[in-house]
Each structure stands twice: as C-alpha cells, then as structure tokens.
Design a protein around this motif. Structure first.
Motif, mmCIF file in Angstrom:
data_model
loop_
_atom_site.group_PDB
_atom_site.id
_atom_site.type_symbol
_atom_site.label_atom_id
_atom_site.label_comp_id
_atom_site.label_asym_id
_atom_site.label_seq_id
_atom_site.Cartn_x
_atom_site.Cartn_y
_atom_site.Cartn_z
ATOM 1 N N LEU A 28 8.046 -36.335 -8.398
ATOM 2 C CA LEU A 28 7.497 -37.079 -10.003
ATOM 3 C C LEU A 28 5.973 -36.924 -9.188
ATOM 4 C CD1 LEU A 28 9.761 -39.767 -10.869
ATOM 5 C CD2 LEU A 28 8.872 -38.510 -12.104
ATOM 6 N N GLU A 29 5.655 -37.206 -7.712
ATOM 7 C CA GLU A 29 4.043 -36.625 -7.128
ATOM 8 C C GLU A 29 3.230 -35.799 -7.235
ATOM 9 O OE1 GLU A 29 2.187 -39.788 -6.831
ATOM 10 O OE2 GLU A 29 3.830 -41.456 -7.279
ATOM 11 N N GLY A 30 4.462 -34.681 -7.281
ATOM 12 C CA GLY A 30 3.649 -33.312 -7.805
ATOM 13 C C GLY A 30 3.419 -32.750 -5.936
ATOM 14 N N LEU A 31 4.277 -33.186 -5.439
ATOM 15 C CA LEU A 31 4.258 -32.121 -3.794
ATOM 16 C C LEU A 31 4.878 -31.602 -3.471
ATOM 17 C CD1 LEU A 31 3.823 -32.862 -0.972
ATOM 18 C CD2 LEU A 31 6.201 -33.322 -0.716
ATOM 19 N N GLY A 32 6.357 -31.429 -4.656
ATOM 20 C CA GLY A 32 7.215 -29.294 -4.647
ATOM 21 C C GLY A 32 7.708 -29.467 -5.932
ATOM 22 N N VAL A 33 8.266 -28.904 -6.240
ATOM 23 C CA VAL A 33 9.676 -28.525 -7.058
ATOM 24 C C VAL A 33 10.117 -28.737 -6.611
ATOM 25 C CG1 VAL A 33 10.885 -26.461 -8.664
ATOM 26 C CG2 VAL A 33 8.249 -26.150 -8.028
ATOM 27 N N ALA A 34 11.491 -29.543 -7.612
ATOM 28 C CA ALA A 34 12.890 -29.873 -7.032
ATOM 29 C C ALA A 34 14.166 -29.308 -7.656
ATOM 30 C CB ALA A 34 12.928 -31.281 -6.995
ATOM 31 N N LEU A 35 15.307 -28.668 -7.522
ATOM 32 C CA LEU A 35 15.973 -28.465 -7.864
ATOM 33 C C LEU A 35 17.206 -29.634 -8.335
ATOM 34 C CD1 LEU A 35 17.657 -26.165 -8.311
ATOM 35 C CD2 LEU A 35 18.760 -26.292 -6.934
ATOM 36 N N GLY A 36 16.605 -30.683 -9.772
ATOM 37 C CA GLY A 36 17.350 -31.444 -10.348
ATOM 38 C C GLY A 36 18.400 -31.887 -11.182
ATOM 39 N N ARG A 37 18.829 -32.925 -10.582
ATOM 40 C CA ARG A 37 20.284 -32.903 -11.506
ATOM 41 C C ARG A 37 20.035 -33.299 -13.208
ATOM 42 N NH1 ARG A 37 24.076 -36.815 -7.273
ATOM 43 N NH2 ARG A 37 24.067 -34.840 -5.819
ATOM 44 N N MET A 38 20.443 -32.782 -13.951
ATOM 45 C CA MET A 38 20.003 -32.900 -15.677
ATOM 46 C C MET A 38 20.065 -34.655 -15.567
ATOM 47 S SD MET A 38 17.885 -30.266 -16.530
ATOM 48 C CE MET A 38 17.880 -30.495 -15.171
ATOM 49 N N VAL A 39 21.365 -35.140 -15.277
ATOM 50 C CA VAL A 39 22.062 -36.505 -15.624
ATOM 51 C C VAL A 39 20.540 -37.396 -15.640
ATOM 52 C CG1 VAL A 39 24.044 -38.041 -15.654
ATOM 53 C CG2 VAL A 39 24.137 -35.772 -15.880
ATOM 54 N N THR A 40 20.342 -36.908 -14.490
ATOM 55 C CA THR A 40 20.051 -38.367 -13.857
ATOM 56 C C THR A 40 17.878 -38.275 -13.680
ATOM 57 O OG1 THR A 40 20.167 -37.337 -11.552
ATOM 58 C CG2 THR A 40 21.289 -38.907 -12.032
ATOM 59 N N SER A 41 18.219 -36.608 -14.354
ATOM 60 C CA SER A 41 16.489 -36.119 -14.795
ATOM 61 C C SER A 41 15.859 -36.442 -15.734
ATOM 62 C CB SER A 41 16.217 -35.164 -14.156
ATOM 63 O OG SER A 41 16.603 -34.465 -12.442
#
Length: 306
Positions: A227-240
């Motif tokens: 969220l702070e723009g540090l990098g790309v996360a492999l996000g879980r869609m249910v919680t994202s």
C-alpha cells in the motif's frame, strides 16, 4: 513462603500459554496493569523470575517452564471436569479470525447479520494465532488452509486466488515498464516458507528474482508495504479486493491463479448445538455462496498452485 493462592497460579497458566499480557488480561477480565502486578506478586512469593518481558510479549524463563509443566495439566483437568457444567448463552457467540479476513471480508457484511438477528451478541477476536478451542472460550473460527484441523468440524466457504498487486503510486513510477514482465519490477517477499512467487513464475513464465526488495514475516506487514508503494505483492484476492475496489491497489496484468488453500468455518464438537452458531452458520454460508459467484468473474486458472 506460605500457600500460593490458586488464582495467581491460574492467571500464570493463562499468561504462560498465550505469551501475551493483553490477550490474557482480556480473557481474565482484568486490566493489563492488574494482571502484570499479579505476575510480579507470584514471582515475589516464589522468589523466582518466571517471565522475560519484551516488546512483543512475554516468554517463560527456565523456572517459568518448570512451573507451567508442574501445574498446567492440573488446571486443564479441573477445566475439563467443569466444562459440562458451564452455562452457555445461546444468544452470544465468540468468533476468532485472522485480521485480514476479519476486516476486509467479515466486518463489512456483519450489518446484514445484525439486521437479521438483532438479538445475537457477537464477540470478535482478530488474531493470526490459531485458537485452541479446548483452552479458550471461543465458539467458532474462520481459518485459511486446506481443512486439515483434527478434532474440529470444518465447512469450506470459498476458495482463494492470487495476483500481483501494487499501489497506484508505484505503477506511476514504473511508467513504460510492462507490468506483465514482473522480473523488472520491485517484488516483495512473502513470509517463509511460502514459495508462491516461484510457483507464479513457473506457471505464468519468466524468471523469479534472485532477491526481493524486502522480505516480511507477516502478511499484514506485507500488505502495508504494498500500500505504501514499496513494491509488488502477490496478493490474496479475497482480502485484497476491497483495497482494489477502493483504488488503493491495482492488479498487474490479467492473470489470477487459484491456490489449494481456502477459507473455512471451523468449530469444536461442543459448539454444534449452540443456537447462536446455528444462526451465524446459516447466514455465513449464504454470504459465502453469494461471494463465490461474484469471484467467479475473475475466471482464474482452474488448476490450483501449491
């Protein structure tokens, strides 16, 4: 030394097992200050230091471990013997869930539950630790995994999908760089022992990074870094998904991959006849079915990772 009050020993066992004064104080209906004072009083009576106190909680000393081993099982026996006599309110329900699924999925839907069952009193515990239903007064939990929790009844709610996500600020800084070529983007490492990024590149193509911009020990910290723009996360869609809908995160590319883990409703055998659980379960399964239909719009790869 004199006789040590059983109450002090009982609170000691609670603190020792939870490793956290705040959680123990909540369960004991005490303030943190009062419980901390009781533990120091016990240490003074025994003339032994039982805890090492740190910024993340408390850990047992050698003497503390010995005391827990000596008295813990006796309190377990007493609790087990008395459990059949406990009065249970059937209009009250205590639920445990991880912070991610609690805040992003469950809480936004709770107004519909309250509207349907206004007399149902909910107590919500947001924690990443798996609750011990034998020792803690919790009726039901929401868990993420493969459904293999011995001694618990589990009902699958819905599956999970993953995709690379980044803050709009990072996307703007990386203007002109193809988001489908993630090897050129700063990536955030998941808590070990996860190998999701390796699995992702193996399925989608490309070369995994030799290093990450940062590696995290919790999914909550990882999400905040994205969220702070540090990098790309492999996000879980249910919680994202709520963050994506709000424009705080963007999905890079058009690939959504299913994983073998799913979200489950779990509860111990003692909770089966709990009227509050029955009402909550009926509502939750309907919400889960509806959500599953919504998520099918992602059209994820049908072969799960991992």
């Amino acid at each position: 030394m004199g006789r040590v009050p059983l109450g002090l020993l009982q609170q000691f066992v609670l603190v020792a097992r939870l490793g956290n004064l705040s959680r123990a104080a909540t369960q004991a209906n005490l303030t943190v200050s009062a419980l901390s004072h009781q533990m120091r009083q016990l240490e003074e009576r025994l003339e032994r230091r039982l805890f090492q106190r740190g910024p993340r909680g408390v850990t047992l000393t050698v003497d503390g471990c010995s005391l827990l081993e000596a008295v813990g099982e006796h309190f377990d026996g007493i609790e087990h013997a008395l459990s059949r006599y406990h009065l249970r309110r059937h209009d009250a329900l205590t639920l445990s869930a991880s912070p991610g699924i609690m805040s992003s999925w469950l809480v936004p839907r709770l107004p519909r539950l309250v509207a349907r069952h206004p007399d149902l009193e909910l107590s919500l515990q947001s924690t990443s630790a798996l609750v011990n239903f034998e020792r803690e007064p919790v009726d039901v939990g929401l868990r993420y995994g493969r459904g293999d929790w011995p001694g618990l009844h589990g009902e699958r709610l819905f599956g999970e999908w993953i995709a690379p996500v980044a803050a709009p600020e990072l996307v703007a800084r990386m203007e002109g760089i193809d988001p489908r070529d993630l090897s050129r983007w700063p990536l955030l490492g998941e808590p070990p022992p996860s190998t999701r990024w390796n699995d992702w590149f193996a399925r989608i193509g490309g070369t995994p990074p030799t290093r990450y911009v940062a590696q995290f020990d919790s999914l909550d910290a990882l999400r905040h870094a994205a969220l702070e723009g540090l990098g790309v996360a492999l996000g879980r869609m249910v919680t994202s998904k709520s963050l994506i809908d709000a424009g705080r995160l963007q999905v890079l590319g058009d690939n959504y991959l299913a994983v073998k883990e799913a979200y489950w409703l779990v509860y111990p055998p003692r909770s089966r006849e709990h009227r509050g659980l029955q009402l909550f379960r009926e509502w939750l399964l309907a919400e889960a079915d509806d959500y599953g239909r919504q998520m099918s719009a992602f059209r994820p790869d049908d072969t799960p990772l991992g």
